[in-house]
Design a protein around this motif. Structure first.
Motif, short mmCIF file in Angstrom:
data_model
loop_
_atom_site.label_atom_id
_atom_site.label_comp_id
_atom_site.label_asym_id
_atom_site.label_seq_id
_atom_site.Cartn_x
_atom_site.Cartn_y
_atom_site.Cartn_z
N ALA A 64 -0.90 63.97 18.08
CA ALA A 64 0.10 64.03 19.16
C ALA A 64 0.08 62.75 19.99
O ALA A 64 1.13 62.24 20.38
CB ALA A 64 -0.18 65.25 20.04
N TRP A 65 -1.11 62.25 20.27
CA TRP A 65 -1.23 60.98 21.00
C TRP A 65 -0.53 59.86 20.25
O TRP A 65 0.24 59.08 20.83
CB TRP A 65 -2.71 60.67 21.20
N GLU A 94 1.79 60.02 17.99
CA GLU A 94 3.25 60.21 17.91
C GLU A 94 3.94 59.71 19.17
O GLU A 94 5.02 59.11 19.11
CB GLU A 94 3.56 61.68 17.67
N ASN A 95 3.30 59.94 20.31
CA ASN A 95 3.91 59.55 21.59
C ASN A 95 3.70 58.08 21.95
O ASN A 95 4.55 57.47 22.60
CB ASN A 95 3.32 60.41 22.72
N GLU A 96 2.56 57.49 21.50
CA GLU A 96 2.20 56.18 22.03
C GLU A 96 1.97 55.09 20.99
O GLU A 96 1.86 53.91 21.36
CB GLU A 96 0.92 56.31 22.88
#
Length: 441
Positions: A381-382, A384-386
């Motif tokens: 998730a990290w 994917e966002n950053e």
């Protein structure tokens, strides 16, 4: 890692010099100096060329001074700054026997006769024997260097803790690196590490002892021995984060060796000797890579002497027996990365989120400038966002040992521009078990 956090950190560093307890703080120092506090060491830096530092630590029973500068004249300038604190001096410590760190000891003793001078037994022995003849050489080069040395009043066993001014400092002794022997002083309660010349900050070091490989091994040992050290106070240049200064020194030495190695190859112009054109090329490349880095000694030909010394050293080395710390690591690419780290880098640049997450163990941990993500799902998730959509360029392998690899990288979140950072990976088999991301400055 986002641009906002980086800008905040940069702004804090730039403002620090305005309030730091640093005498003669210059523009070059502003990004390095830590914020002021009552416990922050004071610093006096003598003028360039050959600027050298002396520090003073606030201790319960007075000030503890570290190193005494090159000449009595420089020492007296530092003494004037120290007296402005209004505190007595409890003790004076020496880091190593080089002339630029011990030449002012007599002036300090005269100014503070109640303060004993401490040195390790190895440093005291090296000063008294002066097997390299450094002190007569210093006198011939600088008429202000004292005709007679001032030696330590008290010596301690190599690596022993010292109690000075009501303060306990840990020490470690390192041999056959930047100097024949060197003592570092560590203050555990603040994380301050006084490293002498084992790591400098944006300076041209002296390699004239011809032991660059020993120095590189010392840096690895220094980093392991004082893994918790926060701020390094070097003998030359401004204080800064310990890990960053160790890495900076390591990169310089590796770069220097990488430039000299082709010049001493058997098929080079003069074989194991450096030809004039080769020397000129090496100096030109160093000037381009390290512009404005002042020399640590007032020796106009220091770079030429460094090249000669390292050339002799490398010409005598057996490549088959060269320690891993001394191998040429400059300009390394992704083909030299361990498999899971290479998979991570490739996944970032391919924009492949599944492959990126798959490079980590199921229970892996990732720390991004203090933010902690545990488990593959959280890391996915990290990313994917950053991360996905960005460009990751490996500038060099800053550190490598079994199960661990630390990279200096440039990460561009939008695919261009970006910033430099350190990515440290702990690996087990085909998976990354821990990754820690920190800014490079």
């Amino acid at each position: 890692m986002n641009h906002l956090v980086r800008r905040i950190l940069a702004a804090g560093s730039a403002a620090a010099c305005a309030t730091a307890l640093v005498a003669g703080c210059s523009t070059d120092d502003r990004s390095e100096a830590p914020a002021a506090s009552e416990s922050q060491p004071g610093r006096f830096a003598s003028p360039n060329p050959g600027s050298v530092n002396t520090y003073w630590i606030q201790a319960p029973q007075g000030l503890v001074l570290i190193d005494t500068l090159r000449t009595p004249a420089d020492a007296r300038k530092a003494i004037a700054e120290i007296r402005k604190t209004g505190r007595p001096v409890a003790a004076i410590l020496l880091t190593h026997p080089h002339p630029d760190h011990v030449g002012g000891a007599g002036a300090f003793r005269e100014a503070f006769p109640q303060a004993p001078i401490h040195a390790s037994k190895a440093t005291d022995k090296a000063m008294r024997e002066d097997k390299r003849g450094f002190y007569p050489l210093a006198r011939s080069a600088n008429t202000e260097f004292p005709s007679k040395l001032t030696y330590a009043d008290r010596t301690f066993e190599n690596g022993a803790s010292v109690q000075v001014g009501g303060l306990r400092l840990e020490t470690a002794e390192f041999a056959e690196g930047e100097s024949d022997t060197a003592t570092v002083y560590y203050r555990p309660d603040t994380g301050d590490l006084f490293s002498g010349d084992l790591a400098g900050s944006k300076v041209t070091p002296a390699l004239i002892e011809g032991n660059s490989c020993g120095w590189l091994q010392t840096l690895d040992e220094l980093g392991r021995r004082f893994a918790g050290a926060k701020t390094m106070y070097p003998g030359h240049g401004a204080p800064g984060p310990t890990r960053a200064l160790i890495d900076e020194q390591r990169r310089y030495l590796q770069r220097f060796r990488g430039l000299v190695r082709p010049a001493v190859a058997s098929d080079s112009a003069k074989g194991k000797a450096v030809a004039p054109d080769e020397q000129k090329s090496i100096i030109g490349e160093l000037d381009r890579t390290y512009p404005g880095h002042p020399p640590v000694a007032d020796l106009p030909t220091i770079v030429q002497e460094n090249i000669k010394a390292v050339a002799r050293e490398m010409a005598a080395e057996d490549p088959a027996k060269t320690p891993a710390a001394c191998s040429d690591k400059t300009q390394q690419g992704t083909d030299e990365l361990v498999a899971p780290v290479s998979a991570y880098v490739g996944a970032v640049n391919d924009g492949n989120l599944d492959a990126l997450a798959g490079a980590f163990a199921a229970d892996a941990e990732l720390i991004d400038v203090g933010r902690r993500f545990t488990g593959r799902a959280a890391i996915r998730a990290w990313a994917e966002n950053e991360v996905i959509g960005g460009k990751l360029t490996v500038l060099e392998v800053a550190e490598y040992r079994p199960g661990y690899q630390r990279l200096l990288v440039r990460f561009a979140p939008g695919g261009s521009g970006g910033f430099e950072a350190y990515y440290a990976f702990t690996v087990n088999g085909s998976s990354i078990t821990k990754a820690e991301l920190t800014y490079a400055d």
